[in-house]
Scaffold this motif. Structure first.
Motif, short mmCIF file in Angstrom:
data_model
loop_
_atom_site.label_atom_id
_atom_site.label_comp_id
_atom_site.label_asym_id
_atom_site.label_seq_id
_atom_site.Cartn_x
_atom_site.Cartn_y
_atom_site.Cartn_z
N LEU A 219 -8.59 -17.53 2.42
CA LEU A 219 -7.44 -17.02 3.17
C LEU A 219 -7.21 -15.54 2.90
N ALA A 220 -7.37 -15.13 1.65
CA ALA A 220 -7.21 -13.71 1.31
C ALA A 220 -8.25 -12.87 2.05
N SER A 221 -9.47 -13.34 2.08
CA SER A 221 -10.54 -12.62 2.78
C SER A 221 -10.25 -12.55 4.29
N GLN A 222 -9.79 -13.65 4.83
CA GLN A 222 -9.45 -13.69 6.26
C GLN A 222 -8.27 -12.75 6.56
N PHE A 223 -7.27 -12.75 5.68
CA PHE A 223 -6.14 -11.84 5.86
C PHE A 223 -6.61 -10.39 5.84
N ASN A 224 -7.51 -10.05 4.91
CA ASN A 224 -8.00 -8.68 4.81
C ASN A 224 -8.77 -8.26 6.06
N ARG A 225 -9.50 -9.17 6.67
CA ARG A 225 -10.20 -8.84 7.93
C ARG A 225 -9.18 -8.54 9.02
N VAL A 226 -8.12 -9.36 9.12
CA VAL A 226 -7.07 -9.13 10.11
C VAL A 226 -6.38 -7.80 9.80
N LEU A 227 -6.09 -7.54 8.54
CA LEU A 227 -5.46 -6.30 8.13
C LEU A 227 -6.31 -5.10 8.54
N ASN A 228 -7.60 -5.14 8.26
CA ASN A 228 -8.50 -4.04 8.64
C ASN A 228 -8.49 -3.81 10.15
N THR A 229 -8.55 -4.89 10.91
CA THR A 229 -8.57 -4.78 12.37
C THR A 229 -7.27 -4.16 12.88
N GLU A 230 -6.15 -4.66 12.40
CA GLU A 230 -4.85 -4.16 12.88
C GLU A 230 -4.61 -2.71 12.45
N LEU A 231 -4.92 -2.39 11.21
CA LEU A 231 -4.65 -1.04 10.72
C LEU A 231 -5.61 0.00 11.29
N ALA A 232 -6.79 -0.43 11.72
CA ALA A 232 -7.73 0.49 12.36
C ALA A 232 -7.13 1.10 13.62
N LYS A 233 -6.21 0.41 14.25
CA LYS A 233 -5.56 0.91 15.46
C LYS A 233 -4.69 2.14 15.20
N PHE A 234 -4.37 2.39 13.94
CA PHE A 234 -3.49 3.50 13.59
C PHE A 234 -4.25 4.71 13.07
N GLY A 235 -5.56 4.63 13.04
CA GLY A 235 -6.39 5.78 12.70
C GLY A 235 -6.19 6.30 11.29
N ARG A 236 -6.28 7.63 11.19
CA ARG A 236 -6.27 8.28 9.88
C ARG A 236 -4.92 8.28 9.19
N ARG A 237 -3.88 7.84 9.85
CA ARG A 237 -2.59 7.85 9.15
C ARG A 237 -2.44 6.65 8.22
N VAL A 238 -3.42 5.75 8.22
CA VAL A 238 -3.38 4.59 7.32
C VAL A 238 -4.59 4.63 6.39
N THR A 239 -4.32 4.43 5.11
CA THR A 239 -5.38 4.32 4.10
C THR A 239 -5.25 2.94 3.47
N ILE A 240 -6.35 2.21 3.42
CA ILE A 240 -6.35 0.89 2.80
C ILE A 240 -6.93 0.99 1.40
N VAL A 241 -6.18 0.48 0.42
CA VAL A 241 -6.66 0.38 -0.95
C VAL A 241 -7.34 -0.98 -1.05
N ASN A 242 -8.63 -0.98 -1.35
CA ASN A 242 -9.39 -2.22 -1.38
C ASN A 242 -9.25 -2.92 -2.74
#
Length: 162
Positions: free
Chosen positions: A56-79
């Motif tokens: 579930l955590a891995s699946q959530f992170n995939r959704v998070l990456n997809t959604e946050l990619a829509k916001f471009g460079r204003r979002v940084t994801i800490v892995n």
């Protein structure tokens, strides 16, 4: 800095709900704010299934990456998932919360994310060298000299050499 989702993966195990929540939060934050979002990791077994929490955590992170990619460079994801998955000692026996060493590692990761988010853009300069080749074509021109009719000497031909 946003660090949400770890409990949501167990309480709301539905990707469409995660997408909706992420989008709503980003709208609420607004378009002018840089966001550093820490993704999730959990060692626990959700509902007795040893692999379910991690899945579930891995699946959530995939959704998070997809959604946050829509916001471009204003979002940084800490892995955090990539870091914490290699260090079981960073998590308490509950499989979710951090030990003191895990807290220090998470803080260091967040600080690194903030630095990346606030760093000026990297400008890359490329130097291009253009070589121009000039070709000169030399043409040989023959000049004929015409003698008056009374002269019997044949005409002289001179050649212009380059």
């Amino acid at each position: 800095v946003v660090g949400l989702g770890t409990n949501d993966t167990r309480l709301w195990p539905y990707p469409n709900m995660w997408s909706t929540a992420i989008q709503a939060l980003m709208r609420r934050i607004g378009p002018r704010v840089k966001v550093v979002w820490v993704n999730v990791w959990r060692w626990d077994s959700a509902w007795g299934d040893p692999a379910r929490g991690r899945r579930l955590a891995s699946q959530f992170n995939r959704v998070l990456n997809t959604e946050l990619a829509k916001f471009g460079r204003r979002v940084t994801i800490v892995n955090w998932a990539a870091l914490a998955s290699k260090h079981r000692e960073w998590t308490l026996p509950d499989g979710i919360h951090d030990t003191p060493s895990g807290c220090r590692a998470r803080i260091a990761a967040v600080i690194s994310g903030i630095k990346r988010a606030t760093a000026p853009p990297v400008v890359t300069t490329t130097t291009t060298t253009t070589t121009t080749t000039t070709t000169t074509i030399t043409t040989t021109v023959a000049t004929a000299t015409t003698l008056p009719p009374s002269t019997t000497t044949p005409p002289t031909v001179s050649t212009v050499q380059p």
